[in-house]
Design a protein around this motif. Structure first.
Motif, PDB file in Angstrom:
ATOM      1  N   LEU A   5       0.828  -1.206   0.000  1.00 19.26           N
ATOM      2  CA  LEU A   5       0.000   0.000   0.000  1.00 19.26           C
ATOM      3  C   LEU A   5       0.860   1.254   0.000  1.00 19.26           C
ATOM      4  CD1 LEU A   5      -2.741  -1.122   2.570  1.00 19.26           C
ATOM      5  CD2 LEU A   5      -2.923  -1.056   0.077  1.00 19.26           C
ATOM      6  N   ILE A   6       1.936   1.242   0.758  1.00 21.62           N
ATOM      7  CA  ILE A   6       2.844   2.400   0.803  1.00 21.62           C
ATOM      8  C   ILE A   6       3.458   2.624  -0.576  1.00 21.62           C
ATOM      9  CG2 ILE A   6       5.052   3.207   1.744  1.00 21.62           C
ATOM     10  CD1 ILE A   6       4.255   1.898   4.397  1.00 21.62           C
ATOM     11  N   ASN A   7       3.872   1.563  -1.242  1.00 27.75           N
ATOM     12  CA  ASN A   7       4.461   1.701  -2.577  1.00 27.75           C
ATOM     13  C   ASN A   7       3.474   2.309  -3.562  1.00 27.75           C
ATOM     14  OD1 ASN A   7       6.959   0.654  -1.859  1.00 27.75           O
ATOM     15  ND2 ASN A   7       6.363  -1.459  -2.315  1.00 27.75           N
ATOM     16  N   VAL A   8       2.218   1.871  -3.492  1.00 33.68           N
ATOM     17  CA  VAL A   8       1.187   2.438  -4.376  1.00 33.68           C
ATOM     18  C   VAL A   8       0.977   3.910  -4.070  1.00 33.68           C
ATOM     19  CG1 VAL A   8      -1.250   2.351  -4.982  1.00 33.68           C
ATOM     20  CG2 VAL A   8       0.037   0.225  -4.718  1.00 33.68           C
ATOM     21  N   ALA A   9       0.949   4.260  -2.773  1.00 31.14           N
ATOM     22  CA  ALA A   9       0.754   5.664  -2.381  1.00 31.14           C
ATOM     23  C   ALA A   9       1.900   6.535  -2.897  1.00 31.14           C
ATOM     24  CB  ALA A   9       0.652   5.762  -0.860  1.00 31.14           C
ATOM     25  N   ILE A  10       3.127   6.055  -2.748  1.00 33.90           N
ATOM     26  CA  ILE A  10       4.288   6.823  -3.224  1.00 33.90           C
ATOM     27  C   ILE A  10       4.228   7.005  -4.735  1.00 33.90           C
ATOM     28  CG2 ILE A  10       6.799   6.735  -3.513  1.00 33.90           C
ATOM     29  CD1 ILE A  10       6.958   5.398  -0.778  1.00 33.90           C
ATOM     30  N   VAL A  24       6.875   7.958   8.234  1.00 37.21           N
ATOM     31  CA  VAL A  24       5.998   7.604   9.353  1.00 37.21           C
ATOM     32  C   VAL A  24       4.564   8.016   9.083  1.00 37.21           C
ATOM     33  CG1 VAL A  24       6.429   9.746  10.627  1.00 37.21           C
ATOM     34  CG2 VAL A  24       5.767   7.669  11.858  1.00 37.21           C
ATOM     35  N   ALA A  25       4.394   9.136   8.351  1.00 42.99           N
ATOM     36  CA  ALA A  25       3.037   9.591   8.018  1.00 42.99           C
ATOM     37  C   ALA A  25       2.374   8.622   7.047  1.00 42.99           C
ATOM     38  CB  ALA A  25       3.084  10.991   7.426  1.00 42.99           C
ATOM     39  N   LEU A  26       3.133   8.211   6.021  1.00 42.20           N
ATOM     40  CA  LEU A  26       2.590   7.239   5.068  1.00 42.20           C
ATOM     41  C   LEU A  26       2.270   5.918   5.764  1.00 42.20           C
ATOM     42  CD1 LEU A  26       4.835   7.705   1.896  1.00 42.20           C
ATOM     43  CD2 LEU A  26       2.395   8.203   2.110  1.00 42.20           C
ATOM     44  N   ASP A  27       3.154   5.511   6.658  1.00 41.89           N
ATOM     45  CA  ASP A  27       2.953   4.248   7.371  1.00 41.89           C
ATOM     46  C   ASP A  27       1.693   4.310   8.232  1.00 41.89           C
ATOM     47  OD1 ASP A  27       3.812   1.606   8.230  1.00 41.89           O
ATOM     48  OD2 ASP A  27       4.266   2.549  10.144  1.00 41.89           O
ATOM     49  N   THR A  30      -1.437   4.400   5.938  1.00 44.74           N
ATOM     50  CA  THR A  30      -1.651   3.091   5.307  1.00 44.74           C
ATOM     51  C   THR A  30      -2.258   2.096   6.286  1.00 44.74           C
ATOM     52  OG1 THR A  30       0.161   3.441   3.758  1.00 44.74           O
ATOM     53  CG2 THR A  30      -0.498   1.165   4.180  1.00 44.74           C
ATOM     54  N   ARG A  31      -1.702   2.055   7.485  1.00 43.38           N
ATOM     55  CA  ARG A  31      -2.213   1.122   8.475  1.00 43.38           C
ATOM     56  C   ARG A  31      -3.654   1.445   8.858  1.00 43.38           C
ATOM     57  NH1 ARG A  31       1.523  -2.304  10.411  1.00 43.38           N
ATOM     58  NH2 ARG A  31       3.701  -1.864   9.889  1.00 43.38           N
ATOM     59  N   ARG A  32      -3.970   2.741   8.900  1.00 46.33           N
ATOM     60  CA  ARG A  32      -5.348   3.107   9.238  1.00 46.33           C
ATOM     61  C   ARG A  32      -6.312   2.664   8.130  1.00 46.33           C
ATOM     62  NH1 ARG A  32      -8.954   5.299  12.095  1.00 46.33           N
ATOM     63  NH2 ARG A  32     -10.538   6.741  11.333  1.00 46.33           N
ATOM     64  N   VAL A  33      -5.925   2.936   6.865  1.00 45.10           N
ATOM     65  CA  VAL A  33      -6.782   2.535   5.738  1.00 45.10           C
ATOM     66  C   VAL A  33      -6.974   1.013   5.753  1.00 45.10           C
ATOM     67  CG1 VAL A  33      -6.871   2.324   3.225  1.00 45.10           C
ATOM     68  CG2 VAL A  33      -6.216   4.495   4.277  1.00 45.10           C
ATOM     69  N   ASN A  38     -10.304  -3.782   6.615  1.00 42.00           N
ATOM     70  CA  ASN A  38     -10.446  -5.095   7.247  1.00 42.00           C
ATOM     71  C   ASN A  38     -11.625  -5.131   8.217  1.00 42.00           C
ATOM     72  OD1 ASN A  38      -8.308  -6.104   5.844  1.00 42.00           O
ATOM     73  ND2 ASN A  38      -6.841  -5.992   7.527  1.00 42.00           N
ATOM     74  N   ARG A  39     -11.793  -4.048   8.972  1.00 36.79           N
ATOM     75  CA  ARG A  39     -12.935  -3.993   9.897  1.00 36.79           C
ATOM     76  C   ARG A  39     -14.250  -4.110   9.152  1.00 36.79           C
ATOM     77  NH1 ARG A  39     -11.275   0.928  14.052  1.00 36.79           N
ATOM     78  NH2 ARG A  39      -9.774  -0.269  15.330  1.00 36.79           N
TER      79      ARG A  39
END
Length: 284
Positions: A5-10, A24-27, A30-33, A38-39
């Protein structure tokens, strides 16, 4: 996975010529998305479950009379090719079919997510799964059940194919051995036929020829012995090893019949001959 996901965002940020934020912001984003997505999947699956389904899933995480919970049964691995292991796989499939986890429960869930959730559940023990929220716990166990069913079906199919291939290989080898064994019989039959032709050539009268041929046949073992030799040679004159399969098939027969009762089989072409034969076996 977060890294993907991070690679796609970049890639998208570079394409749009937007200054890259700190990693850290991207991380964090990404984890929140990923968590939100998943939820949503967990909630959807959990909403489709009945109260009985949920109770059954929770019971899989509770130890009974022994030290292990039923969860460990979902993590079983197929053994080597053998009759007991084949029977065990059929028993396991029958057990899995009694559990929650029909295809409708996971409708809309991408295959990669099903596999990921199943792997996560397989890597955890019952205590760790009980620590999750109810929707996540139920969703992971349902995916594990589905994956266990897929793996069990694959193992049954693979073991069946190996068993059939081995049966045919043994029958072909037996056919080759029988050809070697009847070679002397074939030579004896040819010699007997040559003598019969000689008798007919040297005895123009039918009665004389008949008496001489009968004497000759008696010297070569008699009519039953020659008939047996002819049958043995005839059975090995072509490459048909199928009549030799039966002895190797018999001990597997009950398990193979049980297999076609358990599996939902479909034809891969418009030719229905095989499916009609299977239906006949099921009905009889």
């Amino acid at each position: 996975n977060p890294a993907d996901l991070i690679n796609v965002a970049i890639e998208q940020l570079v394409h749009d010529k937007i200054e890259l934020p700190a990693f850290v912001a991207l991380d964090r984003m990404t984890r929140r998305v990923r968590t939100l997505v998943n939820r949503a999947f967990f909630s959807t699956i959990n909403d489709r479950l009945t109260e009985d389904d949920k109770r059954q899933l929770d019971e899989l995480l509770v130890a009974g009379s022994g030290p292990k919970t039923p969860l460990h049964l979902l993590k079983r691995k197929p053994g080597r090719l053998s009759l007991p292991n084949f029977k065990g796989l059929l028993d396991h499939l029958e057990y899995l079919d009694t559990l929650v986890g029909n295809a409708d429960l996971l409708a809309g869930l991408p295959e990669i997510k099903r596999l990921h959730f199943a792997r996560e559940a397989r890597a955890l023990d019952a205590a760790e799964l009980r620590d999750f929220t109810t929707p996540k716990r139920h969703a992971l166990v349902v995916c594990l059940i589905q994956r266990a069913r897929v793996e069990c079906l694959d193992a049954i199919a693979e073991m069946f194919l190996k068993r059939m291939a081995k049966m045919h290989a043994v029958a072909r080898e037996e056919l080759a051995q029988r050809r070697e064994q009847v070679r002397e019989a074939a030579e004896a039959i040819v010699a007997t036929m040559s003598d019969v032709v000689r008798v007919l050539d040297t005895h123009p009268e039918d009665a004389d020829a008949g008496r001489e041929i009968r004497r000759l046949v008696g010297e070569r073992g008699g009519i039953p012995a020659l008939q047996a030799e002819c049958a043995a040679v005839s059975a090995t004159h072509d490459d048909n090893h199928l009549p030799l399969l039966l002895p190797h098939y018999l001990k597997w027969r009950p398990k193979l019949l049980r297999m076609i009762q358990l599996l939902e089989l479909r034809a891969t072409s418009e030719d229905r001959a095989l499916m009609d034969a299977i239906a006949f076996l099921r009905n009889n």
